[in-house]
Write an enzyme that holds these catalytic residues in place. Structure first.
Site, PDB file in Angstrom:
ATOM      1  N   ALA A  79       7.034   1.879  -8.239  1.00 50.71           N
ATOM      2  CA  ALA A  79       6.399   2.561  -6.833  1.00 50.71           C
ATOM      3  C   ALA A  79       4.976   2.134  -6.774  1.00 50.71           C
ATOM      4  O   ALA A  79       4.679   2.182  -5.404  1.00 50.71           O
ATOM      5  CB  ALA A  79       6.683   3.980  -7.014  1.00 50.71           C
ATOM      6  N   THR A  80       4.352   1.855  -7.524  1.00 51.66           N
ATOM      7  CA  THR A  80       2.900   1.442  -7.492  1.00 51.66           C
ATOM      8  C   THR A  80       2.944   0.023  -6.686  1.00 51.66           C
ATOM      9  O   THR A  80       2.248   0.022  -5.480  1.00 51.66           O
ATOM     10  CB  THR A  80       2.284   1.024  -8.858  1.00 51.66           C
ATOM     11  OG1 THR A  80       2.247   2.228  -9.515  1.00 51.66           O
ATOM     12  CG2 THR A  80       0.727   0.806  -8.490  1.00 51.66           C
ATOM     13  N   ASN A 159       3.747  14.506  -7.076  1.00 51.77           N
ATOM     14  CA  ASN A 159       4.002  14.483  -8.561  1.00 51.77           C
ATOM     15  C   ASN A 159       3.122  15.488  -9.427  1.00 51.77           C
ATOM     16  O   ASN A 159       3.683  15.802 -10.419  1.00 51.77           O
ATOM     17  CB  ASN A 159       3.434  13.146  -9.108  1.00 51.77           C
ATOM     18  CG  ASN A 159       2.260  12.823  -8.279  1.00 51.77           C
ATOM     19  OD1 ASN A 159       1.890  12.665  -7.281  1.00 51.77           O
ATOM     20  ND2 ASN A 159       1.176  12.280  -9.418  1.00 51.77           N
ATOM     21  N   GLN A 187       9.149  10.386  -6.511  1.00 51.18           N
ATOM     22  CA  GLN A 187       9.216  11.846  -7.096  1.00 51.18           C
ATOM     23  C   GLN A 187      10.498  12.474  -6.458  1.00 51.18           C
ATOM     24  O   GLN A 187      11.153  13.346  -6.902  1.00 51.18           O
ATOM     25  CB  GLN A 187       8.132  12.982  -7.146  1.00 51.18           C
ATOM     26  CG  GLN A 187       7.046  12.460  -8.117  1.00 51.18           C
ATOM     27  CD  GLN A 187       7.353  12.308  -9.676  1.00 51.18           C
ATOM     28  OE1 GLN A 187       8.582  13.135  -9.996  1.00 51.18           O
ATOM     29  NE2 GLN A 187       6.847  11.866 -10.476  1.00 51.18           N
ATOM     30  N   SER A 207      10.849   4.380  -7.623  1.00 53.18           N
ATOM     31  CA  SER A 207      10.609   3.995  -8.897  1.00 53.18           C
ATOM     32  C   SER A 207      11.829   4.306  -9.746  1.00 53.18           C
ATOM     33  O   SER A 207      12.288   5.416  -9.669  1.00 53.18           O
ATOM     34  CB  SER A 207       9.430   4.726  -9.558  1.00 53.18           C
ATOM     35  OG  SER A 207       9.198   4.295 -10.684  1.00 53.18           O
ATOM     36  N   HIS A 209      12.022   4.578 -13.201  1.00 46.18           N
ATOM     37  CA  HIS A 209      11.846   5.240 -14.465  1.00 46.18           C
ATOM     38  C   HIS A 209      11.382   6.790 -14.176  1.00 46.18           C
ATOM     39  O   HIS A 209      11.320   7.729 -14.988  1.00 46.18           O
ATOM     40  CB  HIS A 209      10.684   4.788 -15.120  1.00 46.18           C
ATOM     41  CG  HIS A 209       9.286   5.017 -14.789  1.00 46.18           C
ATOM     42  ND1 HIS A 209       8.513   5.870 -15.455  1.00 46.18           N
ATOM     43  CD2 HIS A 209       8.447   4.348 -13.697  1.00 46.18           C
ATOM     44  CE1 HIS A 209       7.306   5.751 -14.632  1.00 46.18           C
ATOM     45  NE2 HIS A 209       7.343   5.036 -13.898  1.00 46.18           N
ATOM     46  N   THR A 245      11.183 -14.145 -10.210  1.00 47.45           N
ATOM     47  CA  THR A 245      12.401 -13.950 -10.722  1.00 47.45           C
ATOM     48  C   THR A 245      12.685 -12.641 -10.904  1.00 47.45           C
ATOM     49  O   THR A 245      12.050 -11.768 -11.520  1.00 47.45           O
ATOM     50  CB  THR A 245      12.731 -14.772 -12.053  1.00 47.45           C
ATOM     51  OG1 THR A 245      12.176 -16.140 -12.000  1.00 47.45           O
ATOM     52  CG2 THR A 245      14.200 -14.662 -12.647  1.00 47.45           C
ATOM     53  N   CYS A 331     -10.708  16.823 -20.062  1.00 49.24           N
ATOM     54  CA  CYS A 331     -11.083  16.325 -21.470  1.00 49.24           C
ATOM     55  C   CYS A 331      -9.749  15.339 -21.731  1.00 49.24           C
ATOM     56  O   CYS A 331      -9.971  14.279 -22.136  1.00 49.24           O
ATOM     57  CB  CYS A 331     -10.892  17.300 -22.347  1.00 49.24           C
ATOM     58  SG  CYS A 331     -12.591  17.352 -23.130  1.00 49.24           S
TER      59      CYS A 331
HETATM   60  C1  PLP Z   1       4.909   7.705 -10.652  1.00 49.66           C
HETATM   61  C2  PLP Z   1       4.739   7.953  -9.282  1.00 49.66           C
HETATM   62  C3  PLP Z   1       4.216   6.499  -8.819  1.00 49.66           C
HETATM   63  C4  PLP Z   1       4.218   5.255  -9.281  1.00 49.66           C
HETATM   64  O1  PLP Z   1       5.227   4.739  -9.809  1.00 49.66           O
HETATM   65  P1  PLP Z   1       5.303   3.716 -11.011  1.00 49.66           P
HETATM   66  O2  PLP Z   1       7.021   3.017 -10.993  1.00 49.66           O
HETATM   67  O3  PLP Z   1       5.150   4.127 -12.118  1.00 49.66           O
HETATM   68  O4  PLP Z   1       4.603   2.355 -10.525  1.00 49.66           O
HETATM   69  C5  PLP Z   1       3.790   6.705  -7.428  1.00 49.66           C
HETATM   70  N1  PLP Z   1       4.009   7.635  -6.897  1.00 49.66           N
HETATM   71  C6  PLP Z   1       4.321   8.870  -7.274  1.00 49.66           C
HETATM   72  C7  PLP Z   1       4.583  10.138  -6.491  1.00 49.66           C
HETATM   73  C8  PLP Z   1       4.820   9.081  -8.574  1.00 49.66           C
HETATM   74  O5  PLP Z   1       5.083  10.015  -9.093  1.00 49.66           O
END
Ligand code: PLP
Length: 392
Positions: A79-80, A159, A187, A207, A209, A245, A331
């Site tokens: 997603a990034t 998130n 999300q 995304s 994962h 690829t 922290c």
């Molecule tokens: C985790 C997340 C991303 C980034 O996704 P990646 O696949 O880890 O790059 C972007 N937006 C939201 C809201 C997310 O929770």
């Protein structure tokens, strides 16, 4: 259930950070590392054909999750990257039309950091503030539109606090003004019903994962109206929008993960919500001065974000034994400032430092929730005693 067995492994309540790969997903991926290892771009032999078939099957499964056409899905690394491709791609393509973007103050860092960068390069960005429950007011978006606005980017679900944004209303506004609408659905997709076709969404990032697929793979939905310039150049894959690829095992897993989520969604979301509510009620009925962050109603079913008053946030989070959760604590996250999301919904710095994000997911059990309630109640009471002796 045997308590020792329970605490011999750490309870995972951090499903918004990432999820384990579903065993069914894993099974589908394995052959594509070894016997079916071909490059989908190799059109001259069966190795290539099989890989291509796997990619196109994955594309179909991803498209079905959000009810769009497979041709409208571009595979990325997550997603990034999808957020970057969507926003930078639109900015670069529509340079003649305008230079104004509307987004919200609580987007994921991959949107906010990119917008800050684009501002340095001369783009104008409006960051719409959110209400106390974390919601974007569609009217605020309408008011922010100028003749130079080329893109509205508002996330589907947050998130940190799980707030689900009114994307259909925002989509209608975008459509009426002829402006493209992008949503970061990392999300939301797979967790709530999301029909990108019906909601006037032009671009959506997903995304793998975050929905029980492998890491390092994701998708960008690019609707018929949207035009993008690529941000990477190379072999012309993915309609020249995302050369390189393709990650064949990743894509097959991502596709399977979408199929599973689509099938499970109605029942899974109910089950997860029951566990989340049990956790919430278990903590809130037994402890005073605990506050829920975010909207009660417009919220992802697995998300629970709580602030605990009269404890040192860091000690509490460090003290919780056998439970993996996230905290906005300065922290621990290595940042000087507490969560910008909590700040934006009006949570004080002190409470933001003492906040915990619990996320219930597919593999969470009732026993794990019972244990978590006991552990949180016990530790908060313990740290409040210490706090009292120091501060009062
Ligand atoms: C985790 C997340 C991303 C980034 O996704 P990646 O696949 O880890 O790059 C972007 N937006 C939201 C809201 C997310 O929770």
């Amino acid at each position: 259930m045997n308590k020792r067995k329970l605490i011999s492994k750490i309870i995972y309540l951090d499903y918004h950070s990432t999820t384990p790969v579903d065993p069914e997903v894993m099974k589908v991926m394995l052959p594509y590392f070894t016997q079916d290892f071909g490059n989908p771009g190799s059109s001259a032999h069966p190795y290539g054909w099989r890989a291509k078939e796997a990619v196109e099957n994955g594309r179909k499964q991803v498209a079905e999750l959000i009810n769009v056409s497979p041709r409208e899905i571009i595979f990325t690394s997550g997603a990034t990257e999808s957020n970057n491709l969507a926003i930078q791609g639109v900015v670069n393509y529509y340079k003649e039309k305008g230079n104004h973007i509307i987004t919200s103050a609580i987007e994921h860092k991959s949107v906010l950091d990119l917008c800050r960068e684009l501002e340095k390069q001369g783009e104008k960005v409006t960051y719409i503030p959110v209400s106390k429950s974390g919601l974007v007011e569609p009217d605020d978006i309408k008011k922010a539109i100028t003749p130079k606005t080329i893109l509205i980017s508002i996330m589907l679900a947050n998130n940190e606090i799980g707030t689900i944004q009114p994307v259909s209303l925002i989509g209608e506004i975008a459509l009426k003004h002829g402006i493209l609408f992008h949503t970061d659905a990392a999300q939301g997709a797979g967790k709530i019903q999301f029909d990108a076709n019906k909601t006037n969404i032009d671009l959506a990032s997903i995304s793998s994962h975050k929905m029980y697929g492998p890491k390092g793979v994701g998708g960008l939905y690019v609707g018929r109206k949207a035009r993008l310039n690529p941000i990477c150049f190379g072999g012309g894959q993915e309609r020249h929008l995302r050369p390189g690829t393709l990650n064949v095992p990743g894509i097959t897993g991502f596709g399977k993960a979408c199929e599973i989520s689509k099938n499970l969604l109605p029942t899974e979301s109910d089950r997860i919500k029951k566990l989340r509510d049990k956790l919430k009620d278990g903590i809130l009925t037994r402890l005073d001065y605990v506050y829920l962050n975010g909207s009660e109603e417009h919220r992802l079913s697995g998300n629970l974000n709580l602030s605990f008053d009269f404890v040192e946030g860091e000690s509490l989070i460090m003290g919780l034994q056998g439970i993996a959760v996230s905290s906005a604590s300065a922290c621990l996250s290595g940042e000087r400032n507490p969560s910008y999301v909590l700040k934006n919904i009006g949570v004080s710095d002190t409470l933001a430092h003492a906040s915990i994000r619990f996320c219930v997911g597919r593999f969470t059990t009732e026993e794990e929730i019972d244990y978590t309630i006991e552990e949180v109640v016990r530790k908060v009471a313990y740290f409040r005693n210490i706090y009292k002796s120091v501060h009062l």
